[in-house]
Design an enzyme around this catalytic site. Structure first.
Site, PDB file in Angstrom:
ATOM      1  N   GLY A  15       0.785  -1.227   0.000  1.00  0.00           N
ATOM      2  CA  GLY A  15       0.000   0.000   0.000  1.00  0.00           C
ATOM      3  C   GLY A  15       0.815   1.275   0.000  1.00  0.00           C
ATOM      4  O   GLY A  15       0.335   2.329   0.422  1.00  0.00           O
ATOM      5  N   ASN A  17       1.682   2.985  -2.564  1.00  0.00           N
ATOM      6  CA  ASN A  17       1.032   3.929  -3.489  1.00  0.00           C
ATOM      7  C   ASN A  17      -0.233   4.504  -2.864  1.00  0.00           C
ATOM      8  O   ASN A  17      -0.529   5.696  -3.019  1.00  0.00           O
ATOM      9  CB  ASN A  17       0.695   3.224  -4.805  1.00  0.00           C
ATOM     10  CG  ASN A  17       1.898   3.146  -5.726  1.00  0.00           C
ATOM     11  OD1 ASN A  17       2.333   4.136  -6.271  1.00  0.00           O
ATOM     12  ND2 ASN A  17       2.446   1.961  -5.863  1.00  0.00           N
ATOM     13  N   LEU A  94      -3.473  -6.482  -8.078  1.00  0.00           N
ATOM     14  CA  LEU A  94      -3.079  -7.588  -8.969  1.00  0.00           C
ATOM     15  C   LEU A  94      -4.278  -8.283  -9.610  1.00  0.00           C
ATOM     16  O   LEU A  94      -4.126  -9.131 -10.475  1.00  0.00           O
ATOM     17  CB  LEU A  94      -2.229  -8.607  -8.182  1.00  0.00           C
ATOM     18  CG  LEU A  94      -0.915  -8.052  -7.631  1.00  0.00           C
ATOM     19  CD1 LEU A  94      -0.165  -9.137  -6.877  1.00  0.00           C
ATOM     20  CD2 LEU A  94      -0.055  -7.476  -8.751  1.00  0.00           C
ATOM     21  N   ASN A 111      -4.839   3.292 -13.398  1.00  0.00           N
ATOM     22  CA  ASN A 111      -3.907   2.262 -12.925  1.00  0.00           C
ATOM     23  C   ASN A 111      -2.489   2.824 -12.971  1.00  0.00           C
ATOM     24  O   ASN A 111      -2.165   3.637 -13.844  1.00  0.00           O
ATOM     25  CB  ASN A 111      -3.992   1.010 -13.813  1.00  0.00           C
ATOM     26  CG  ASN A 111      -3.060  -0.095 -13.337  1.00  0.00           C
ATOM     27  OD1 ASN A 111      -3.060  -0.459 -12.170  1.00  0.00           O
ATOM     28  ND2 ASN A 111      -2.258  -0.617 -14.249  1.00  0.00           N
ATOM     29  N   HIS A 113       1.383   1.650 -13.468  1.00  0.00           N
ATOM     30  CA  HIS A 113       2.176   0.504 -13.907  1.00  0.00           C
ATOM     31  C   HIS A 113       3.656   0.869 -13.756  1.00  0.00           C
ATOM     32  O   HIS A 113       4.066   1.974 -14.170  1.00  0.00           O
ATOM     33  CB  HIS A 113       1.852   0.145 -15.365  1.00  0.00           C
ATOM     34  CG  HIS A 113       2.610  -1.047 -15.853  1.00  0.00           C
ATOM     35  ND1 HIS A 113       2.313  -2.332 -15.435  1.00  0.00           N
ATOM     36  CD2 HIS A 113       3.670  -1.145 -16.687  1.00  0.00           C
ATOM     37  CE1 HIS A 113       3.169  -3.178 -16.005  1.00  0.00           C
ATOM     38  NE2 HIS A 113       4.003  -2.482 -16.763  1.00  0.00           N
ATOM     39  N   ASP A 154      -3.118  -3.287 -19.137  1.00  0.00           N
ATOM     40  CA  ASP A 154      -2.182  -2.132 -19.257  1.00  0.00           C
ATOM     41  C   ASP A 154      -2.299  -1.468 -20.622  1.00  0.00           C
ATOM     42  O   ASP A 154      -1.301  -1.059 -21.217  1.00  0.00           O
ATOM     43  CB  ASP A 154      -0.725  -2.600 -19.035  1.00  0.00           C
ATOM     44  CG  ASP A 154      -0.537  -3.257 -17.686  1.00  0.00           C
ATOM     45  OD1 ASP A 154       0.283  -4.191 -17.600  1.00  0.00           O
ATOM     46  OD2 ASP A 154      -1.230  -2.864 -16.740  1.00  0.00           O
TER      47      ASP A 154
HETATM   48  C1  GRF Z   1       4.790  -2.380  -6.654  1.00  0.00           C
HETATM   49  O1  GRF Z   1       5.510  -3.379  -7.381  1.00  0.00           O
HETATM   50  C2  GRF Z   1       4.458  -1.246  -7.557  1.00  0.00           C
HETATM   51  O2  GRF Z   1       5.480  -1.051  -8.512  1.00  0.00           O
HETATM   52  C3  GRF Z   1       3.214  -1.706  -8.242  1.00  0.00           C
HETATM   53  O3  GRF Z   1       2.507  -2.441  -7.236  1.00  0.00           O
HETATM   54  C4  GRF Z   1       3.458  -2.988  -6.295  1.00  0.00           C
HETATM   55  C5  GRF Z   1       3.094  -2.760  -4.863  1.00  0.00           C
HETATM   56  O4  GRF Z   1       2.880  -1.414  -4.660  1.00  0.00           O
HETATM   57  N1  GRF Z   1       2.432  -0.615  -8.758  1.00  0.00           N
HETATM   58  P1  GRF Z   1       2.276  -0.876  -3.241  1.00  0.00           P
HETATM   59  O5  GRF Z   1       3.460  -0.639  -2.317  1.00  0.00           O
HETATM   60  O6  GRF Z   1       1.356  -1.951  -2.684  1.00  0.00           O
HETATM   61  O7  GRF Z   1       1.571   0.379  -3.599  1.00  0.00           O
END
Ligand code: GRF
Length: 214
Positions: A15, A17, A94, A111, A113, A154
């Site tokens: 988490g 992001n 995912l 999204n 990427h 994507d």
């Molecule tokens: C990371 O590999 C990021 O590059 C991709 O999702 C994965 C986990 O990200 N977008 P987060 O720390 O859970 O946001």
């Protein structure tokens, strides 16, 4: 007065992001939006702890808990409707959203990427798989992309990208670290542009008005 857009963040991991979005909102950069719901793809992920600490409603939607995709979609749509969600942000998510969900949120699903789409994306390109492929390829730049979700993997309209150089002494792990820092920078910027109404569409291409050349 612009309506406050309600955002649902979908996530499957630590988490970081999501945290970048939470921090951006708390710093006052997302005043036209509220992170109203976090949807985790499984129990026990760090993102759910982050939502809890930030006082954000959260739920877990695991495909294996539903007999069919239709049941999953119905329950997910109920969560999104009851939270009155306007914009979905996939932040390290995912799962693959069904066309049913995508059709309910046309050009309202973003999204992030961890590569420069259309390179190093598509089936199987997630997490470290991306950075290993980038490393093995010998490319000299990589980066991250925020794009709209359109039903392909994507493949939707690219909204914002930022790149970084790859040096001879880089490893897949050091590349991931550099790219993750870029993700944490461009995801809040892209969401801010969306909620502030600063997108300029040209057919299937989209730009942020602040990035236009004078
Ligand atoms: C990371 O590999 C990021 O590059 C991709 O999702 C994965 C986990 O990200 N977008 P987060 O720390 O859970 O946001």
């Amino acid at each position: 007065m612009r309506k406050t857009l309600r955002i649902a963040v979908f996530t499957s991991g630590s988490g970081s992001n999501l945290q970048a979005l939470i921090d951006s909102a708390q710093e006052g950069h997302l005043n036209n939006a509220q992170i109203a719901l976090v949807v985790g793809s499984k129990e026990g992920i760090g993102a759910l702890d982050r939502a809890q600490k930030a006082g954000i409603a959260h739920c877990v939607m695991q495909k294996k808990d539903f007999a069919t995709q239709v049941d999953f979609d119905y329950n997910l749509l109920m969560h999104l409707a009851s939270a009155e969600i306007d914009l979905i942000v996939l932040a390290g998510y995912l799962g693959i959203l069904s066309q049913e969900i995508i059709d309910r949120f046309p050009n309202h699903i973003l999204n992030i990427h961890p590569a420069l789409i259309p390179s190093f994306c598509g089936k199987g390109f997630y997490g470290m798989h991306v950075h290993r492929a980038v490393y093995e390829s010998g490319v000299k730049v990589t980066g991250a992309t925020v794009h709209f979700v359109d039903g392909g993997i994507d493949s939707g309209a690219i909204l914002l990208q930022e790149c970084c150089p790859i040096a001879a002494n880089d490893t897949p792990e050091s590349i991931q670290k550099k790219v993750l820092a870029i993700e944490h920078d461009i995801l809040p910027k892209a969401v801010k542009a969306f909620v502030d109404g600063h997108l300029i569409w040209q057919d299937t291409r989209v730009f942020i008005s602040e990035t236009l050349e004078d």
